[in-house]
Design a protein around this motif. Sequence first.
Motif, short mmCIF file in Angstrom:
data_model
loop_
_atom_site.label_atom_id
_atom_site.label_comp_id
_atom_site.label_asym_id
_atom_site.label_seq_id
_atom_site.Cartn_x
_atom_site.Cartn_y
_atom_site.Cartn_z
N PHE A 4 -13.70 12.37 6.38
CA PHE A 4 -13.11 12.67 7.97
C PHE A 4 -14.69 13.29 8.64
O PHE A 4 -14.71 12.71 10.04
CB PHE A 4 -12.29 13.60 7.98
N LEU A 19 0.12 13.29 -1.48
CA LEU A 19 -1.15 13.98 -1.18
C LEU A 19 -1.25 15.41 -2.01
O LEU A 19 -2.39 15.66 -2.16
CB LEU A 19 -1.17 14.02 0.40
N LEU A 22 -5.61 7.10 1.64
CA LEU A 22 -4.46 7.09 2.12
C LEU A 22 -3.58 5.97 1.82
O LEU A 22 -2.31 6.24 1.36
CB LEU A 22 -4.50 6.78 3.93
N ASN A 23 -4.06 4.95 1.31
CA ASN A 23 -3.30 3.72 1.02
C ASN A 23 -3.14 3.25 -0.33
O ASN A 23 -2.55 2.18 -0.63
CB ASN A 23 -3.96 2.65 1.78
N MET A 24 -4.24 3.78 -1.34
CA MET A 24 -4.18 2.97 -2.53
C MET A 24 -3.64 4.06 -3.75
O MET A 24 -4.24 3.88 -4.82
CB MET A 24 -5.42 2.42 -2.89
N ARG A 25 -3.21 4.99 -3.42
CA ARG A 25 -2.56 6.02 -4.44
C ARG A 25 -1.50 5.45 -5.38
O ARG A 25 -0.93 4.56 -5.14
CB ARG A 25 -2.08 7.15 -3.77
N ALA A 26 -1.64 5.96 -6.59
CA ALA A 26 -0.64 5.34 -7.65
C ALA A 26 0.65 5.63 -7.13
O ALA A 26 0.98 6.79 -6.50
CB ALA A 26 -1.14 5.78 -9.10
N THR A 30 0.71 -1.13 0.14
CA THR A 30 0.03 -0.03 0.00
C THR A 30 0.90 1.31 -0.02
O THR A 30 1.98 1.13 0.22
CB THR A 30 -0.91 -0.03 1.32
N THR A 31 0.22 2.10 -0.20
CA THR A 31 1.01 3.59 -0.23
C THR A 31 1.80 3.94 0.92
O THR A 31 3.10 4.34 0.86
CB THR A 31 -0.07 4.74 -0.62
N THR A 32 1.24 3.82 2.14
CA THR A 32 1.83 4.35 3.30
C THR A 32 2.50 3.01 4.00
O THR A 32 3.18 2.91 4.80
CB THR A 32 0.72 4.39 4.49
N LEU A 53 -5.64 0.47 9.47
CA LEU A 53 -5.99 1.99 9.24
C LEU A 53 -7.48 1.71 9.50
O LEU A 53 -8.11 3.07 10.19
CB LEU A 53 -5.81 2.35 7.90
N SER A 71 -13.59 7.14 15.67
CA SER A 71 -15.26 7.25 15.56
C SER A 71 -16.05 6.84 16.65
O SER A 71 -16.80 7.54 17.34
CB SER A 71 -15.58 6.77 14.20
N ALA A 131 -10.61 0.20 -0.95
CA ALA A 131 -9.87 -0.57 0.26
C ALA A 131 -10.63 -1.91 0.51
O ALA A 131 -10.21 -3.15 0.82
CB ALA A 131 -9.34 0.31 1.25
N PHE A 132 -12.10 -1.56 0.77
CA PHE A 132 -12.80 -2.68 1.36
C PHE A 132 -13.87 -2.92 0.37
O PHE A 132 -14.97 -2.30 0.56
CB PHE A 132 -13.36 -2.25 2.74
N ASP A 160 2.80 12.53 3.55
CA ASP A 160 3.47 12.52 2.29
C ASP A 160 4.77 11.84 2.23
O ASP A 160 5.11 11.15 1.38
CB ASP A 160 3.64 13.95 1.98
N VAL A 214 -16.92 10.31 9.30
CA VAL A 214 -16.51 9.35 10.57
C VAL A 214 -16.70 9.96 11.77
O VAL A 214 -16.96 9.32 12.86
CB VAL A 214 -14.86 9.19 10.23
N LEU A 273 -20.91 5.82 7.72
CA LEU A 273 -19.79 5.45 8.42
C LEU A 273 -18.78 4.60 7.82
O LEU A 273 -17.84 4.93 7.49
CB LEU A 273 -20.12 5.05 9.81
N LEU A 298 -9.61 4.03 12.65
CA LEU A 298 -10.31 5.19 12.40
C LEU A 298 -11.80 4.77 13.07
O LEU A 298 -12.33 5.76 13.55
CB LEU A 298 -10.77 5.11 10.70
N ILE A 337 -14.98 5.24 6.20
CA ILE A 337 -13.69 4.51 6.61
C ILE A 337 -13.16 4.05 5.58
O ILE A 337 -12.00 4.10 4.75
CB ILE A 337 -14.16 3.30 7.49
N HIS A 370 -4.47 -2.00 5.16
CA HIS A 370 -5.91 -1.05 5.04
C HIS A 370 -6.95 -1.67 6.30
O HIS A 370 -7.51 -0.66 6.81
CB HIS A 370 -6.92 -1.90 3.81
N ILE A 390 -11.68 6.71 3.07
CA ILE A 390 -10.38 7.12 3.81
C ILE A 390 -9.15 6.34 3.76
O ILE A 390 -8.08 6.75 3.00
CB ILE A 390 -10.61 7.57 5.18
N VAL A 391 -9.41 5.02 3.72
CA VAL A 391 -8.41 4.00 3.76
C VAL A 391 -7.95 3.99 2.28
O VAL A 391 -6.75 3.90 1.93
CB VAL A 391 -8.93 2.85 4.30
#
Lengths: 217, 119, 673
Positions: free
Chosen positions: C230, C215, C206-210, A32-34, A41, A49, C130-131, B8, C233, C195, A45, C199, A38, C202-203
């Motif tokens: 956000f 950002l 954050l997590n699946m960018r090429a 994953t990017t980070t 994370l 919440s 993501a899900f 980032d 959530v 909700l 979150l 989630i 998944h 957001i995931v």
Amino acid sequence: MSDAATLEAQVAHDDHGDHGGHGGNGAGHPPTTTGLSHNKLGMWLFLGSECLLFGGLISTYMLYRGRASENLGPDQIYDLPFTSVSSFVLLMSSLTMVLAVSAAGRKDVRNVKLWLTVTALLGATFVGGQVYEFTSFYREGLGFTTSLFSSSFYALTGFHGVHVSVGIIMLLAVVGMISRDRIPGDRAEVVELVGLYWHFVDIVWIVIFTLVYLIPA
Amino acid sequence: MSESTTLDETATGTDATAQHSPEPPDDGHAHGATDGQYIVIALILAVITAAEVSLSYMDVGPIFIPALLVMMAVKFVIVVSYFMHLKFDNRIFSFLFYSGLLLALGVYVLALATFEFFA
Amino acid sequence: MAIIERPATEPVVAPTPTPAPIVTPSEAFGTFRRPVETTGWRAWVFTVDHKKIGVMYGAAALFFFVVAGLEALLIRAQLAGPEGTVLSADVYNQMFTMHATTMIFLFAIPMAAGLANYLVPLQIGARDVAFPRINAFGFWCFLAGGIVLNLSWFLGGAADGGWFMYQPNASVPFSPTNGVDFWALGLQIAGIASLTGAINLIVTILNMRAPGMSLMRMPVFTWMILVTQFLLVFAIPVITVAFFLLTFQRSFDAAFFSPAAGADPLLWQHLFWIFGHPEVYILVLPSFGIVSEVLPVFSKKPLFGYPFVVFSGIAIGFLGWGVWAHHMFASGLGPVSVAVFATATMAIAVPTGVKIINWTLTMWGGKLRFTTAMLFAMGLVVQFTIGGLSGVTHSVAPSDTQQTDTYYIVAHFHYVLFGGSVLGFFAGFYYWWPKVFGKCLSERLGRWNFWLMIIGMNLTFGPMHILGLQGQPRRMYIWTTERSGEGFFNLGFWNLVSSIGAFILAVGVLFFLTNIVHTHRKGAPAPLDPWDARTLEWITTNPPKEHNFDRVPTVSHLDEFFHRKYEDVGEGDAHDLRAVATAEEVLAAEQAQADAQIHMPSPSYWPIVVAATLPVIALGIIYGVYIVSIVGALLMVFGIFGWAMEPGTAPDSDFDPSPVDDGGPTTELVRSE
Ligand code: HEM
Ligand SMILES: [Cu+2]
């Protein structure tokens, strides 16, 4: 900090290796990017919440705790020694939970199952204690609709109790699924996720114990 | 917005490894504490809990409530940092969780204040 | 009208990439076999494809938009003349309550969710969310919630307490039908959709960018969706508490909001508005994002001050948490609280102003192309500004105590909601239609659509400022000639204008619906890059294949696609763009390196099964037949177990290397439709 990220990715990947038989678990693969999973994370979150959910219930209780009918207020009805013991039990279940997570990190399946089961038992003890507490309050005349205090008390602790019960079901389900090798994907991560949820339920109780039981109305 | 810069860095840091790239070699789990340390932490939590309970049987005057709140916060942070690994984990997790926590604290304290709860 | 500047060639048929493996599982590891259909209704009902889910969100939201719009027309018909007889007082109450609830919870939020679902993965260069199963689950929860909510019309009457359902007015003695119960539980279920969807997104972001998409290289639409999610959530759980307390109050005799029992009814107001104010940004920020995509494309300039637009969006999201009590100025909060919240509210105008300035400067000096999408985007800038200005007048508490509960408020929030959210969505419809459906909507009908809507909305909501300042109360089912005053500002005239406006507006919307039908019957396939766009979602076919990108693009710029097409050969500050590649070439270059193996998440029965148990539980609670709820809950647990044991992506062993049953290879992965 980016070490943490890569490490995390490694851990996830590594743990996956030994039962790749079930193959491509969509989440977590490809990297994953980070570098974070998944699921984790998403879980954090969700817990963030949940803070606002319990915050709302706690605030409702704080606002109404003084509005009780005579002789059935918080200061008369709570059984502090009893609740202290059950709080302690829940607190210790966090220890057993973390031991399960740590065993999962070592792929020590036997201890994972052992500690998860112990955690579930401690949780069940806590819930049992809560059922007992509710029953005895009810016998003393404190029903759900008796006063604003009682409604908000039962709403808050009841919600927490439901969370614990859901946690117990998850723990036992994970034990069962590990035994039958029925977990698709990363097993250690599943244990860790359930662990996060469980600890969260515990910290909510840490707050409830102080605000509801220890501080007099 | 320090958070976004953090994100980032991470992003660019791992982007280079793109899809399907081989994982760097595993050099063991430096993850959290050892089981022994967990037990010590649990003992600390137990001691604090004992202190909390005994405090409510004592008469300590005006520091009673502040003391309880401090002990509560300490327990909370210990469980989150160590049992939930937040201290050792990626900062994004802390950001997500503490955003929710602080927001909850902020809005609900403010709301209770409008009811003159703290007056 | 030349809307396409660059000479567009024939619709491009992409060269067939290396065939991806067959996706149809022949058996499943879970207890039950997976759904395998790739066509027909099953392909939709059991899908986990973010694009199909996005389309379903959009279609359902559009349906609810029409429903709520018809409700609005009934309201305006009732108020067109004195002593209207179209609706009884009771039905009128239900009508405005359901109009607002439907517009907000069943149109605006899900429409944004639909656009986000479809576009965010494409904009960040991902193949899905993501899900994926949770995504499908969210959609079905939204639909289930909408159905529960609207069932009340047929089961004794809908909720009638206004969209913020103030207590104790909406408790059993004053609202004895089950309407409010349906309302609370229906929205509770729809809340689960928001909700889980939040989630998920957001995931995903954050997590699946090429690779390379940091950002600060993300398209603004994706950014605004991130901020919105956000907000969701953290806001949804607050309203969840409120709904639970309301259900306890109404169905289990608790007294959380009954002053008679010593309760503070303001508790409800606080919980509602702690959610409710962030909610208004949830409604409008997605449209801000859309406009920030559309304006640069049709001005042929980068967005002016990208970081400012992003950070002002974040600032709006953050400040939005500290102003909720401006909805409660008239409730006796006390001078200190009022002063605090009034000041905070004024502050929030600043980041909003920043955005408006940035949009204006984006257009400044640009080569403007007035396509329908552009018209709607410009419409938003103008109309939203009007609504923002009247909004600032409410932040002045003494002035607000005069305005609150009058039509002036109704005027204000329609300028921001209609002028903000709705116009933005329409800009998005016209802009992304070719991406989603492969055909451009008709520009001719689009123009009618736009002008009728703009004229209609100003005629409908403009006069409401006057009506309100003249003292016409909001939520009043009738007005009489005796009390409507005289002269230019008499209520009768302006009420009539407003009602006529509403029907003009409706005709405008009708043009949109006609446009959809017309386009799908007669429209020619759209060119690959009809608008000369800038962002990643255009580096793929129209509509995208199931796996979105044959190769996940590597990003090195903000506005990546534009940078691949043009080179800036200007000296110093002067920009001189030179075309270096056509969209077709860019796409072909990507496809030449197509990934050989792409595993997509597989369809699943469980999301809809689990979601379907929720209305069962709700109905049991509403009618006090708890055994039904228990059965529902057990079914839900069963469904969750099935879900948990089913791998999200069918494992390798499930794949059948040879063509399945019908003999022909299942090529859904490579089909570009
Ligand atoms: C289609 C065009 C629309 C028309 C003609 C229209 C008309 C109206 C009217 C006349 C009222 C006032 C009812 C009263 O106070 O007695 C109203 C209330 C309201 N409308 Fe709309 N509306 C439209 C679109 C929208 C949209 C798009 C939204 C939100 C996304 C929206 C949200 C609301 C809300 C929140 C209320 C307040 C209801 C209450 O007092 O509880 N409306 N609308
Ligand atoms: Cu507001």
